[in-house]
Design a protein around this motif. Structure first.
Motif, PDB file in Angstrom:
ATOM      1  N   LYS A  96     -64.779  18.344 -89.087  1.00  0.00           N
ATOM      2  CA  LYS A  96     -63.931  17.652 -90.053  1.00  0.00           C
ATOM      3  C   LYS A  96     -64.643  16.426 -90.609  1.00  0.00           C
ATOM      4  N   SER A  97     -65.260  15.661 -89.743  1.00  0.00           N
ATOM      5  CA  SER A  97     -65.943  14.446 -90.164  1.00  0.00           C
ATOM      6  C   SER A  97     -67.082  14.748 -91.123  1.00  0.00           C
ATOM      7  N   ARG A  98     -67.891  15.757 -90.793  1.00  0.00           N
ATOM      8  CA  ARG A  98     -69.046  16.083 -91.638  1.00  0.00           C
ATOM      9  C   ARG A  98     -68.622  16.755 -92.935  1.00  0.00           C
ATOM     10  N   MET A  99     -67.532  17.533 -92.898  1.00  0.00           N
ATOM     11  CA  MET A  99     -67.042  18.184 -94.116  1.00  0.00           C
ATOM     12  C   MET A  99     -66.519  17.187 -95.135  1.00  0.00           C
ATOM     13  N   ASN A 100     -65.936  16.087 -94.637  1.00  0.00           N
ATOM     14  CA  ASN A 100     -65.331  15.112 -95.545  1.00  0.00           C
ATOM     15  C   ASN A 100     -66.339  14.571 -96.557  1.00  0.00           C
ATOM     16  N   ASP A 101     -67.612  14.482 -96.154  1.00  0.00           N
ATOM     17  CA  ASP A 101     -68.632  14.011 -97.086  1.00  0.00           C
ATOM     18  C   ASP A 101     -68.810  14.968 -98.255  1.00  0.00           C
ATOM     19  N   ILE A 102     -68.515  16.242 -98.023  1.00  0.00           N
ATOM     20  CA  ILE A 102     -68.616  17.240 -99.091  1.00  0.00           C
ATOM     21  C   ILE A 102     -67.322  17.315 -99.891  1.00  0.00           C
ATOM     22  N   VAL A 103     -66.205  17.429 -99.170  1.00  0.00           N
ATOM     23  CA  VAL A 103     -64.907  17.606 -99.827  1.00  0.00           C
ATOM     24  C   VAL A 103     -64.560  16.406-100.711  1.00  0.00           C
ATOM     25  N   TYR A 104     -64.867  15.209-100.212  1.00  0.00           N
ATOM     26  CA  TYR A 104     -64.501  13.997-100.943  1.00  0.00           C
ATOM     27  C   TYR A 104     -65.719  13.319-101.556  1.00  0.00           C
ATOM     28  N   ALA A 105     -66.726  14.120-101.919  1.00  0.00           N
ATOM     29  CA  ALA A 105     -67.973  13.562-102.450  1.00  0.00           C
ATOM     30  C   ALA A 105     -67.733  12.715-103.697  1.00  0.00           C
ATOM     31  N   GLU A 106     -66.856  13.187-104.586  1.00  0.00           N
ATOM     32  CA  GLU A 106     -66.603  12.446-105.826  1.00  0.00           C
ATOM     33  C   GLU A 106     -65.950  11.101-105.540  1.00  0.00           C
TER      34      GLU A 106
END
Length: 445
Positions: A96-106
């Motif tokens: 979850k922590s590492r995905m957030n950098d992708i999901v919320y990149a904008e």
């Protein structure tokens, strides 16, 4: 590819959250994690009917369409494959922590841009009042413009968080006192009133001391820009830390913890391993949690050491490699088990209770101006920082000099280190017995 994306809903229309399912035989993984990405249910299900439908969906442009969605999903798939290839033990929290950098990149990029623009605005217009300077100071720490003493390392996120906590209390003080504090108002009278304000909030003495220390740090920075004469702050703003009565683990208890069979309690087992390594290396939790096999070096004396760059200070320390630390590193594939600080604090208390470390300890506490004695169980006082105190105290009991202990812990001075030496009066007397003066005396046995 170890990741597949699924919907977990019985609805046939509207929007729903996509989950990533991660499955692997070697290493064995089978977890599901919400991506936080919303998708049109009907469009998603239609895309799964054929390769042609999927290709068409992946090409659809526009907000909420397949092209933008799959850019993120493909990046998530690549991330998970990379983490598995690196041998990182995947948990829901890590993914979850590492995905957030992708999901919320904008959003992350927008926030970085906002901070940069704010920093540029503040740089162009130097703050000339205290409140403006505090805001500017924190902003420069966040953007990396302001470095640690020495000018090479960024201010740590934990320190920035403390600065923001101070600013919140400073703002509240001004609101409740119906006044605006500027540089000229930072007097000894203000210092006494600000301390009283914090004590009335029932903050601990060390929290109050930390607030005063931050204020002094910021004022010294303002003095460098000739915004304030900080001479009265330097002499009149006393930072009074209270020696907190914290427990430590003796060598016997560290060994008891190390020997405990927790094969049927994997969550406890991870916490135990990390905690023991902390007790045998004497580092802060942010450092001992990341110790790994790559840090092991052999020095010219023929012994193995852990070479570690401390996160908070940037200091490099060489820690003699205990056989138990080496065994734990090997057991966990060359690194520490992944576990959050709060889980360590929670589970180590349970483990201590399991080991019957339940004797009552009398602790002197203070909230605001009220002092009192609290009786607590030993196990309930265990936390991540107990490890650092344990090594320092055990080394001191074994006859190590303060300079030798500082070489391992990385403390800047003896005064700081002494607050970590948690000996009771009986233990202090037994150490005194080893002194040359007492060895000359005939002491009854």
């Amino acid at each position: 590819m170890a990741a597949t994306f699924i919907l977990r809903t019985d609805k046939t229309e509207g929007d729903a959250t996509l989950f990533v399912r991660i499955q692997s035989r070697t290493p064995k993984i089978n977890i599901r994690v919400s991506t936080g990405l919303e998708v049109d249910i009907e469009a998603w299900n239609k895309s799964l009917t054929s390769a042609k439908a999927l290709t068409a969906f992946r090409k659809e442009e526009g907000k909420g369409k397949g092209k933008e969605l799959y850019q993120k999903l493909d990046a998530i798939s690549a991330l998970i494959d990379s983490l598995i290839a690196e041998g990182i033990e995947l948990t829901t929290e890590i993914v979850k922590s590492r995905m957030n950098d992708i999901v919320y990149a904008e959003q992350i990029e927008a926030e970085k841009k906002r901070q940069q623009e704010e920093a540029e605005r503040l740089a162009a217009e130097q703050a000339t009042n205290l409140n403006g300077f505090i805001e500017q100071y924190i902003n420069e720490c966040e953007t990396g413009k302001r470095k640690k003493k020495g000018g090479t390392l960024n201010i740590s996120p934990g320190t920035i968080k403390s600065y923001k906590g101070f600013k919140a209390q400073f703002d509240l003080y001004q609101t409740e006192r119906f006044k605006v504090i500027d540089f000229d108002d930072v007097t000894v009278e203000f210092y006494n009133d600000f301390r009283s304000f914090l004590e009335d909030k029932k903050y601990s003495p060390n929290t109050v001391a930390r607030m005063i220390k931050i204020l002094k740090t910021i004022c010294y920075a303002a003095e460098n820009l000739k915004l304030i004469d900080a001479s009265n702050i330097r002499t009149g703003f006393e930072v009074v830390y209270r020696d907190v009565d914290n427990v430590y683990l003796t060598e016997e208890r560290i060994q008891q913890l190390y020997d405990l069979d927790l094969s049927n309690r994997p969550a406890w087992d991870k916490v135990r391993d990390v905690f023991v390594v902390g007790c045998l290396t004497g580092q802060r939790v942010s450092d001992y949690k990341r110790i790994n096999a790559k840090m092991i070096v052999r020095l010219t004396d023929g012994h193995d050491y852990i070479k570690l760059k401390q996160e908070k200070t940037g200091n490099i320390v060489y820690i003699p490699l205990d056989d138990r630390v080496k065994a734990i590193i090997d057991k966990n594939g060359g690194a520490m088990p992944k576990v959050h600080d709060q889980k360590i604090n929670d589970y180590i208390k349970d483990i201590g209770e399991h080991l019957k470390w339940t004797e009552t300890v009398a602790i002197e506490e203070q909230k605001g101006s009220m002092e009192y004695t609290a009786n607590k169980r030993f196990c309930d006082m265990l936390k991540t920082h107990t490890c650092r105190r344990s090594l320092a105290t055990n080394m001191y009991k074994a006859g190590s000099s303060l300079s030798s202990i500082m070489a391992i812990t990385g403390h800047a001075n003896e005064q700081q280190l002494k607050t970590y030496l948690k000996l009771n009066e009986a233990e202090k007397s037994m150490l005194a017995m080893k002194d040359k003066y007492f060895t000359k005396l005939k002491v009854a046995k």
